[in-house]
Design an enzyme around this catalytic site. Sequence first.
Site, PDB file in Angstrom:
ATOM      1  CG  ASN A 134     -37.392  48.083 -33.983  1.00 19.65           C
ATOM      2  OD1 ASN A 134     -38.446  48.491 -33.520  1.00 19.65           O
ATOM      3  ND2 ASN A 134     -36.763  47.031 -33.493  1.00 19.65           N
TER       4      ASN A 134
ATOM      5  NE  ARG B 214     -39.557  43.049 -24.366  1.00 19.47           N
ATOM      6  CZ  ARG B 214     -38.229  43.070 -24.233  1.00 19.47           C
ATOM      7  NH1 ARG B 214     -37.484  43.693 -25.116  1.00 19.47           N
ATOM      8  NH2 ARG B 214     -37.645  42.491 -23.208  1.00 19.47           N
TER       9      ARG B 214
ATOM     10  NE  ARG C  41     -41.015  45.771 -22.197  1.00 24.07           N
ATOM     11  CZ  ARG C  41     -39.789  45.503 -21.746  1.00 24.07           C
ATOM     12  NH1 ARG C  41     -38.759  46.222 -22.156  1.00 24.07           N
ATOM     13  NH2 ARG C  41     -39.581  44.544 -20.881  1.00 24.07           N
TER      14      ARG C  41
ATOM     15  CB  THR D   5     -32.953  43.030 -26.944  1.00 23.98           C
ATOM     16  OG1 THR D   5     -34.333  43.148 -27.269  1.00 23.98           O
ATOM     17  CG2 THR D   5     -32.535  41.584 -27.067  1.00 23.98           C
TER      18      THR D   5
ATOM     19  CG  HIS E 270     -29.690  46.995 -29.392  1.00 22.72           C
ATOM     20  ND1 HIS E 270     -29.509  47.947 -28.423  1.00 22.72           N
ATOM     21  CD2 HIS E 270     -30.814  46.333 -29.066  1.00 22.72           C
ATOM     22  CE1 HIS E 270     -30.488  47.842 -27.536  1.00 22.72           C
ATOM     23  NE2 HIS E 270     -31.303  46.883 -27.906  1.00 22.72           N
TER      24      HIS E 270
ATOM     25  CD  GLU F 105     -36.122  42.761 -32.987  1.00 24.25           C
ATOM     26  OE1 GLU F 105     -36.248  42.780 -31.745  1.00 24.25           O
ATOM     27  OE2 GLU F 105     -35.554  43.633 -33.622  1.00 24.25           O
TER      28      GLU F 105
ATOM     29  CD  GLU G  38     -30.276  42.483 -35.974  1.00 20.26           C
ATOM     30  OE1 GLU G  38     -31.132  42.025 -36.753  1.00 20.26           O
ATOM     31  OE2 GLU G  38     -30.446  43.491 -35.275  1.00 20.26           O
TER      32      GLU G  38
ATOM     33  CG  HIS H 132     -39.168  42.371 -29.812  1.00 23.92           C
ATOM     34  ND1 HIS H 132     -38.130  42.648 -28.940  1.00 23.92           N
ATOM     35  CD2 HIS H 132     -39.590  41.132 -29.498  1.00 23.92           C
ATOM     36  CE1 HIS H 132     -37.953  41.611 -28.136  1.00 23.92           C
ATOM     37  NE2 HIS H 132     -38.841  40.681 -28.454  1.00 23.92           N
TER      38      HIS H 132
ATOM     39  CG  HIS I  14     -38.812  52.501 -29.226  1.00 23.07           C
ATOM     40  ND1 HIS I  14     -39.045  52.098 -27.931  1.00 23.07           N
ATOM     41  CD2 HIS I  14     -37.725  51.814 -29.644  1.00 23.07           C
ATOM     42  CE1 HIS I  14     -38.122  51.230 -27.576  1.00 23.07           C
ATOM     43  NE2 HIS I  14     -37.311  51.039 -28.591  1.00 23.07           N
TER      44      HIS I  14
HETATM   45  N1  PXP Z   1     -32.055  44.506 -33.719  1.00 23.73           N
HETATM   46  C1  PXP Z   1     -32.589  43.802 -32.703  1.00 23.73           C
HETATM   47  C2  PXP Z   1     -32.481  42.326 -32.741  1.00 23.73           C
HETATM   48  C3  PXP Z   1     -33.264  44.443 -31.644  1.00 23.73           C
HETATM   49  O1  PXP Z   1     -33.773  43.719 -30.627  1.00 23.73           O
HETATM   50  C4  PXP Z   1     -33.390  45.835 -31.674  1.00 23.73           C
HETATM   51  C5  PXP Z   1     -34.131  46.540 -30.594  1.00 23.73           C
HETATM   52  O2  PXP Z   1     -35.436  46.125 -30.546  1.00 23.73           O
HETATM   53  C6  PXP Z   1     -32.840  46.526 -32.766  1.00 23.73           C
HETATM   54  C7  PXP Z   1     -32.163  45.841 -33.756  1.00 23.73           C
HETATM   55  C8  PXP Z   1     -32.963  48.015 -32.896  1.00 23.73           C
HETATM   56  O3  PXP Z   1     -32.340  48.639 -31.832  1.00 23.73           O
HETATM   57  P1  PXP Z   1     -32.543  50.203 -31.624  1.00 23.73           P
HETATM   58  O4  PXP Z   1     -34.002  50.406 -31.389  1.00 23.73           O
HETATM   59  O5  PXP Z   1     -31.697  50.504 -30.449  1.00 23.73           O
HETATM   60  O6  PXP Z   1     -32.091  50.879 -32.893  1.00 23.73           O
END
Ligand code: PXP
Length: 247
Positions: free
Chosen positions: A10, A48, A52, A104, A197, A73, A154, A46, A13
């Site tokens: 992901n 959003r 952001r 999330t 997550h 996402e 998921e 994602h 960030h």
């Molecule tokens: N899976 C989903 C559905 C998410 O919303 C997120 C966070 O955006 C992640 C995985 C990844 O989470 P993390 O960034 O905490 O590893």
Amino acid sequence: MADRLRLGVNIDHVATLRNARGGTLPDPVRAARVAEAAGADGITAHLREDRRHIRDADVSAILEAITIPLNFEMAATEEMRKIALGHRPHAACIVPERREERTTEGGLEVAADQNRLATFIAPLSEAGIRVSLFIAADPAQIAAAHRAGAPVIELHTGAYCDLHAEGETEARDAELARLVDGAKRAADLGLEVHMGHGLTYDTVGPIAALPEVAELNIGHFLMGEALFVGLPAAIAEMRRAMDAARG
Ligand code: PXP
């Protein structure tokens, strides 16, 4: 046992850091390319409602830059569905979204919203997008996700990871047991199981070891580690931890 456990990286960030200055750096598209070169099996991002993380233009730029699948996402809104149908990513993960949340925080409420979600995801599936629903490991939500016609779920590992970080080992193990049970229930229904997550090197092992799990999506921790060791090294170490747990 699902085939080789896939790692979706992901890159949200990287975009968060870029957006903090309002410019173009660091570039989340470059992060996607580097993640692919480092062995990621997919990229997750994602879009959003408040933009952001990634922005609209990032979606096509990421799709052009990578050859591995994009897991897009999105909230279950008409705006996001139009964008997804316009880009046709490999996968779309439907997540709950609240403007005031930092991340999330919980899973999608599928059980109370099953008919609307079934109608919402049908055109995405018809367009060839593999839809997953991001839910808590709750038997009612898993059964409802199946009834709504999603081929993939998921499961939210955030509570398990938070409890681990807080040293609440009993509660963490109870949460892990819920995830184990949820993965089994989902697989029995024929659902493909993903998890994600908050996962770190410390928490990924027991999750990666679950034979029903086909994919992990990991972002925040990897990007934090990348500050110290670089993104390729962070991804390689996560891959190693996953493979070691998988045996
Ligand atoms: N899976 C989903 C559905 C998410 O919303 C997120 C966070 O955006 C992640 C995985 C990844 O989470 P993390 O960034 O905490 O590893």
